[in-house]
Design a protein around this motif. Sequence first.
Motif, PDB file in Angstrom:
ATOM      1  N   VAL A 146       0.835  -1.200   0.000  1.00 12.42           N
ATOM      2  CA  VAL A 146       0.000   0.000   0.000  1.00 12.42           C
ATOM      3  C   VAL A 146       0.872   1.254   0.000  1.00 12.42           C
ATOM      4  N   PRO A 147       0.455   2.315  -0.687  1.00 15.13           N
ATOM      5  CA  PRO A 147       1.273   3.531  -0.784  1.00 15.13           C
ATOM      6  C   PRO A 147       1.314   4.336   0.506  1.00 15.13           C
ATOM      7  N   ASP A 148       0.266   4.259   1.314  1.00 23.38           N
ATOM      8  CA  ASP A 148       0.183   5.077   2.524  1.00 23.38           C
ATOM      9  C   ASP A 148       0.252   4.176   3.747  1.00 23.38           C
ATOM     10  N   GLU A 149       1.471   4.004   4.268  1.00 23.52           N
ATOM     11  CA  GLU A 149       1.652   3.095   5.401  1.00 23.52           C
ATOM     12  C   GLU A 149       1.012   3.643   6.671  1.00 23.52           C
ATOM     13  N   GLU A 150       1.007   4.944   6.828  1.00 27.72           N
ATOM     14  CA  GLU A 150       0.406   5.538   8.028  1.00 27.72           C
ATOM     15  C   GLU A 150      -1.101   5.284   8.081  1.00 27.72           C
ATOM     16  N   ALA A 151      -1.757   5.381   6.906  1.00 28.98           N
ATOM     17  CA  ALA A 151      -3.195   5.118   6.852  1.00 28.98           C
ATOM     18  C   ALA A 151      -3.474   3.651   7.187  1.00 28.98           C
ATOM     19  N   LEU A 152      -2.605   2.768   6.701  1.00 30.65           N
ATOM     20  CA  LEU A 152      -2.774   1.339   6.997  1.00 30.65           C
ATOM     21  C   LEU A 152      -2.571   1.077   8.488  1.00 30.65           C
ATOM     22  N   LEU A 153      -1.570   1.725   9.083  1.00 28.33           N
ATOM     23  CA  LEU A 153      -1.338   1.563  10.517  1.00 28.33           C
ATOM     24  C   LEU A 153      -2.571   1.963  11.321  1.00 28.33           C
ATOM     25  N   LEU A 154      -3.223   3.038  10.906  1.00 25.27           N
ATOM     26  CA  LEU A 154      -4.430   3.497  11.588  1.00 25.27           C
ATOM     27  C   LEU A 154      -5.554   2.477  11.433  1.00 25.27           C
ATOM     28  N   ALA A 155      -5.699   1.940  10.216  1.00 34.79           N
ATOM     29  CA  ALA A 155      -6.740   0.947   9.964  1.00 34.79           C
ATOM     30  C   ALA A 155      -6.490  -0.323  10.774  1.00 34.79           C
ATOM     31  N   VAL A 156      -5.221  -0.714  10.887  1.00 35.10           N
ATOM     32  CA  VAL A 156      -4.861  -1.901  11.669  1.00 35.10           C
ATOM     33  C   VAL A 156      -5.217  -1.697  13.139  1.00 35.10           C
ATOM     34  N   ALA A 157      -4.905  -0.518  13.667  1.00 36.56           N
ATOM     35  CA  ALA A 157      -5.224  -0.216  15.061  1.00 36.56           C
ATOM     36  C   ALA A 157      -6.729  -0.230  15.290  1.00 36.56           C
ATOM     37  N   GLU A 158      -7.471   0.359  14.361  1.00 34.54           N
ATOM     38  CA  GLU A 158      -8.941   0.385  14.481  1.00 34.54           C
ATOM     39  C   GLU A 158      -9.528  -1.020  14.434  1.00 34.54           C
ATOM     40  N   ALA A 159      -8.885  -1.900  13.659  1.00 30.78           N
ATOM     41  CA  ALA A 159      -9.391  -3.263  13.504  1.00 30.78           C
ATOM     42  C   ALA A 159      -9.047  -4.158  14.694  1.00 30.78           C
ATOM     43  N   GLY A 160      -8.089  -3.717  15.515  1.00 25.34           N
ATOM     44  CA  GLY A 160      -7.667  -4.540  16.647  1.00 25.34           C
ATOM     45  C   GLY A 160      -6.379  -5.281  16.392  1.00 25.34           C
ATOM     46  N   GLY A 161      -5.657  -4.906  15.320  1.00 26.29           N
ATOM     47  CA  GLY A 161      -4.389  -5.550  15.008  1.00 26.29           C
ATOM     48  C   GLY A 161      -3.272  -5.076  15.908  1.00 26.29           C
TER      49      GLY A 161
END
Length: 249
Positions: A146-161
Amino acid sequence: MAGHSKWANIKRQKARVDAKKGSIFTKLSRAIIVAARNGLPDPDGNFQLRAAVDKAKAAGMPSENIERAIAKGSGNWSDDSPLEDIRYEGYGPGGVAVLIEAMTDNRNRTAAEVREAFSKTGGSLGETGCVSWMFRQKGVISLEVVPDEEALLLAVAEAGGDDLSTDGSQAEVYCDYTLLEQVATHLKKEGYQVQDVGIRWIPSNGVQVEDAETAKLVLNLMERLDNLDDVQNVYANFEIDEAVMESLV
């Protein structure tokens, strides 16, 4: 973990080649059997089974093979060779810890093949528990890079990762294995392309392999074990310097 990540890339490339030759179908079929055995025989109600079926379809496995594997796992298909799960543990070259998950209809055959792979590469097969304490089970979700790692990190945190790693061609999300479906479903809803999901053994610490000769033996062991039909998954805690890895590939 650059060297180890490169080994993961090699495995993915090898899997694509194996799939074209059809040699990976046995492993995929057994993964379906395990998932169906451990839950509902319906992919819609069994996340692990759905993931295994999706992976088999992506590799081009015929529908009848998939249906037969589900039937075997659910006990609705009998044959003369029932499969059982076995875990092997040992030490590879340079003190690398290796954990192997296998499914077999012949314990003696599989043990002999695994032992030979270790002995041919300077390693040794050990007793149950000798290295598993160095690993922990985690849910792992593989995504297209994914091009935006920060956005993915946020999504992972929201998902419970719990964590995230990238190697330039793929991203891997780590979570508590009991939350695997929850995290994967959330990431899909957020628009991320999930390539693979599964429960894996992740090493708690790594062994640095610093010389090319030892690295060559370690990779040879990994390949030998991967090529055994009864072996489903191989996990190890080695880390190889990028420069050493480049000299071998």
